[in-house]
Design a protein around this motif. Structure first.
Motif, mmCIF file in Angstrom:
data_model
loop_
_atom_site.group_PDB
_atom_site.id
_atom_site.type_symbol
_atom_site.label_atom_id
_atom_site.label_comp_id
_atom_site.label_asym_id
_atom_site.label_seq_id
_atom_site.Cartn_x
_atom_site.Cartn_y
_atom_site.Cartn_z
ATOM 1 N N GLY A 8 0.780 -1.233 0.000
ATOM 2 C CA GLY A 8 0.000 0.000 0.000
ATOM 3 C C GLY A 8 0.808 1.278 0.000
ATOM 4 O O GLY A 8 0.241 2.374 -0.085
ATOM 5 N N SER A 17 -3.907 10.855 1.006
ATOM 6 C CA SER A 17 -4.120 9.711 1.896
ATOM 7 C C SER A 17 -3.539 8.446 1.282
ATOM 8 O O SER A 17 -3.450 8.313 0.052
ATOM 9 N N ARG A 19 -3.518 3.979 2.431
ATOM 10 C CA ARG A 19 -3.823 2.941 3.407
ATOM 11 C C ARG A 19 -2.817 1.819 3.249
ATOM 12 O O ARG A 19 -2.733 1.188 2.193
ATOM 13 N N SER A 21 -1.433 -1.905 4.345
ATOM 14 C CA SER A 21 -1.928 -3.191 4.830
ATOM 15 C C SER A 21 -0.733 -4.047 5.214
ATOM 16 O O SER A 21 0.353 -3.923 4.647
ATOM 17 N N PHE A 68 -3.759 9.518 11.517
ATOM 18 C CA PHE A 68 -3.597 8.096 11.194
ATOM 19 C C PHE A 68 -4.563 7.276 12.051
ATOM 20 O O PHE A 68 -4.825 7.614 13.209
ATOM 21 N N THR A 69 -5.030 6.168 11.481
ATOM 22 C CA THR A 69 -5.897 5.252 12.208
ATOM 23 C C THR A 69 -5.435 3.829 11.964
ATOM 24 O O THR A 69 -5.305 3.404 10.813
ATOM 25 N N SER A 71 -6.152 -0.248 12.443
ATOM 26 C CA SER A 71 -7.272 -1.179 12.615
ATOM 27 C C SER A 71 -6.798 -2.571 12.250
ATOM 28 O O SER A 71 -5.714 -2.738 11.697
ATOM 29 N N TYR A 80 -4.165 -2.738 9.366
ATOM 30 C CA TYR A 80 -4.177 -1.616 8.441
ATOM 31 C C TYR A 80 -3.681 -0.349 9.124
ATOM 32 O O TYR A 80 -3.801 -0.191 10.349
ATOM 33 N N GLN A 82 -4.495 3.540 8.133
ATOM 34 C CA GLN A 82 -5.064 4.574 7.282
ATOM 35 C C GLN A 82 -4.367 5.892 7.600
ATOM 36 O O GLN A 82 -4.378 6.330 8.752
ATOM 37 N N ASN A 84 -4.124 9.834 6.683
ATOM 38 C CA ASN A 84 -4.761 10.989 6.052
ATOM 39 C C ASN A 84 -3.940 12.251 6.320
ATOM 40 O O ASN A 84 -3.090 12.277 7.203
#
Length: 126
Positions: A8, A17, A19, A21, A68-69, A71, A80, A82, A84
């Motif tokens: 990714g 952005s 993401r 993985s 950032f997130t 998960s 993951y 994410q 942004n």
């Protein structure tokens, strides 16, 4: 043996952005906290984010909080990140890491992780 494969990464303009993985092999994924670290050119590798094995707890470096997130999907053995509102200072090689089973402490420390991926490059242009 646990293997981690990141994907990714790429080149993105500031404000964009991506993401990331991290696919994890092996039966112990759901028992391990998962972390993301990054290493910029000429700098030491640093902690970015972590998620507990149950996904109930997360933590972030101050530099990425709110942007950032992290998960995870335990059914897919994947974690993951994410990202942004990317900034040029986010440019780095990003690594995912698998923590020791059922541990969620000292997670900002590299030594708390048993396995590492090979890394994926993220480049943010200004």
């Amino acid at each position: 043996q646990v293997q981690l494969v990141e994907s990714g990464g790429g080149l993105v303009q500031a404000g964009g952005s991506l993401r990331l993985s991290c696919a994890v092999s092996g039966p112990t994924f759901s028992r391990r906290a998962m972390g993301w670290f990054r290493q910029a050119p000429g700098k030491e590798r640093e902690f970015v984010a972590v998620i507990s094995w149950s996904a109930r707890s997360t933590d972030y470096a101050d530099a990425v909080k709110g942007r950032f997130t992290i998960s995870r999907d335990n059914a897919k053995n994947t974690v993951y990140l994410q990202m942004n509102s990317l900034k040029p200072e986010d440019t780095a090689v990003y690594y995912c890491a698998a923590g020791r089973p059922f541990r969620y402490s000292d997670y900002k420390t590299e030594g708390e992780y048993d396995y590492w991926g090979q890394g994926t490059q993220v480049t943010v242009s200004s």
